[in-house]
Write an enzyme that holds these catalytic residues in place. Structure first.
Site, PDB file in Angstrom:
ATOM      1  N   THR A 145      16.175  14.108  17.611  1.00 20.89           N
ATOM      2  CA  THR A 145      17.188  13.077  17.807  1.00 20.89           C
ATOM      3  C   THR A 145      17.737  12.570  16.480  1.00 20.89           C
ATOM      4  OG1 THR A 145      16.092  12.377  19.853  1.00 20.89           O
ATOM      5  CG2 THR A 145      17.643  10.842  18.874  1.00 20.89           C
ATOM      6  N   GLN A 180      19.407  14.636  23.618  1.00 21.80           N
ATOM      7  CA  GLN A 180      19.860  13.477  22.865  1.00 21.80           C
ATOM      8  C   GLN A 180      20.923  13.944  21.864  1.00 21.80           C
ATOM      9  OE1 GLN A 180      16.727  14.480  23.212  1.00 21.80           O
ATOM     10  NE2 GLN A 180      15.377  12.788  23.787  1.00 21.80           N
ATOM     11  N   GLN A 202      23.851  10.655  25.941  1.00 29.36           N
ATOM     12  CA  GLN A 202      22.491  10.171  25.753  1.00 29.36           C
ATOM     13  C   GLN A 202      22.246   9.861  24.276  1.00 29.36           C
ATOM     14  OE1 GLN A 202      19.458  12.697  27.414  1.00 29.36           O
ATOM     15  NE2 GLN A 202      17.786  11.481  26.582  1.00 29.36           N
ATOM     16  N   ASP A 203      21.819   8.621  24.004  1.00 30.55           N
ATOM     17  CA  ASP A 203      21.495   8.196  22.635  1.00 30.55           C
ATOM     18  C   ASP A 203      22.719   8.232  21.722  1.00 30.55           C
ATOM     19  OD1 ASP A 203      19.034   8.171  23.786  1.00 30.55           O
ATOM     20  OD2 ASP A 203      18.032   9.360  22.259  1.00 30.55           O
ATOM     21  N   ASP A 224      20.150   5.028  27.255  1.00 30.13           N
ATOM     22  CA  ASP A 224      19.698   4.470  25.970  1.00 30.13           C
ATOM     23  C   ASP A 224      20.776   4.609  24.902  1.00 30.13           C
ATOM     24  OD1 ASP A 224      17.330   4.199  27.377  1.00 30.13           O
ATOM     25  OD2 ASP A 224      16.408   5.961  26.493  1.00 30.13           O
ATOM     26  N   ARG A 280      15.664  -0.837  28.327  1.00 30.59           N
ATOM     27  CA  ARG A 280      14.325  -0.303  28.580  1.00 30.59           C
ATOM     28  C   ARG A 280      13.445  -0.648  27.385  1.00 30.59           C
ATOM     29  NH1 ARG A 280      13.736   5.635  30.408  1.00 30.59           N
ATOM     30  NH2 ARG A 280      14.775   6.196  28.455  1.00 30.59           N
ATOM     31  N   TRP A 282      11.499   0.373  24.977  1.00 29.41           N
ATOM     32  CA  TRP A 282      11.017   1.504  24.183  1.00 29.41           C
ATOM     33  C   TRP A 282       9.838   1.065  23.320  1.00 29.41           C
ATOM     34  CZ3 TRP A 282      14.155   4.274  19.743  1.00 29.41           C
ATOM     35  CH2 TRP A 282      13.522   5.478  19.431  1.00 29.41           C
TER      36      TRP A 282
END
Length: 363
Positions: A145, A180, A202-203, A224, A280, A282
């Site tokens: 990522t 990601q 995503q991300d 996220d 969320r 994390w």
């Protein structure tokens, strides 16, 4: 460690006021409330930060023009303009990027401080790439990522205005692994983004570490799509979910009660598609607050997710303050989130949250 001692430490650092109701005596309740109020007072002051004092440099010592036509600029790519700056830079350099789509993967080294990147408008100037976490890097191993970012900043005092950072990787199917795809990663202190767009799935935006300020920005993603362990204030931003299933807006990674990190969203707007968690957990001590923010009906009634770890419900700090819209109803929220009072919200709704009085003046 005794249960009371543990909870008092947690409260002292602002990680979970809602557990007060578990105490059995009025004396314990009074001690706990005092600890929490002490933390609020410290966070509301101008001297709460554990960071060193930030001294920005705004007046430019050099200006560089990037234009796709070499007749109208100093360089034809953003990367070449950055490469022309001394590797150890100590004065403000403004890179003006003309309209166009620049297919580049860029990283600013840690020693190259005081860079400003100014586009011709977020709709006109776009920097894009399409790496994903599972893509093989030069060493034959997956990038991960962190290295998937289209644009990565490792140097302090970075400023970006009127520009789009985009990761063009296609949105992954639900449950896909290794997809990601970061549009921008900020891994340095004292960075500001004004009138910028961050586009991905995503991300999207890796708010990795340091104090950051996002104003009038548009941030789009699915899961996220604002994540990391930064200490960041998002003001007047449009946060747009783009998913056909469940998604999550934030994943804040505060791992210790000693960390002065967290995300605060002030006067923002949340719209889009799918069903969206506000955040969320994390990190075990994840900290996120939304204040004066409009929330569309896409926000799931529960609001927050504990990352599958019930223990985090005792230590996270997730809150709302005077939010509006069909998704802002606090009635269905998880019991371990909070509808903040004015006093509780105060540390999160001004520039003092990120020590902005030191380094954001005259931007």
């Amino acid at each position: 460690m005794m249960r009371l001692e543990l909870i008092l430490i947690v409260l002292l650092f602002g990680t979970g006021y809602s557990v007060v109701s578990h105490f059995n005596t009025s004396n314990e309740l009074m001690i706990t409330e005092n600890a929490y109020l002490n933390w609020l007072q410290r966070m509301g002051s101008l001297n709460h930060s554990v960071f060193n004092e930030a001294k920005n440099k705004i007046t430019p010592c050099k200006k560089i023009k990037v234009h796709k036509n070499p007749r109208f600029g100093d360089y034809t790519t953003v990367q070449k303009a950055i490469n022309s700056i001394p590797i150890v830079n100590d004065c403000r350099v403004v890179i003006s990027v003309s309209a166009g789509t620049y297919r580049e993967k860029i990283e600013i080294p840690a020693t190259m401080a005081y860079i400003s990147l100014e586009g011709a408008g977020a709709r006109k100037t776009i920097i894009q790439w399409d790496d994903t976490a599972d893509k093989k890097g030069p060493n034959g191993q997956p990038l991960g990522t962190y290295a998937s970012a289209t644009f990565a900043v490792n140097a302090p005092y970075f400023i970006a205005k009127h520009i789009t950072f985009k990761n063009k990787a296609p949105p992954p199917p639900s449950g896909a692994l290794g997809k990601q795809a970061v549009a921008l990663r900020i891994s340095a202190d004292t960075a500001a983004f004004i009138d910028c767009k961050f586009i991905g799935a995503q991300d999207t935006l890796y708010d990795h570490k340091g104090r950051h300020y996002f104003k009038n920005c548009y941030i789009q993603g699915s899961v996220d799509f604002i994540f990391g362990d930064g200490l960041s204030l998002y003001e007047n931003c449009h946060l747009r979910a783009k998913t056909k299933s469940y998604g999550a807006l934030t994943a804040q990674k505060r791992e210790s009660m000693l960390e002065e990190t967290g995300f605060s969203f002030l006067n923002c707007k949340i719209t889009g598609s799918g069903a969206l968690y506000l955040g969320r957990a994390w990190g075990s001590f994840s900290r996120v607050v939304f204040a004066y923010t409009y929330m569309d009906k896409i926000i799931t009634p529960r609001g927050w997710y504990d990352w599958g770890d019930k223990n985090r419900e005792m230590t996270v700090f997730f809150g709302q303050f005077k939010c509006s819209g069909p998704g802002a109803n606090f009635g269905g929220r998880v019991s371990w989130s909070r509808e903040l009072t004015q006093q509780e919200a105060k540390p999160f709704i001004s520039l003092s949250f990120i020590d902005g009085h030191e380094w954001l003046m005259n931007l």
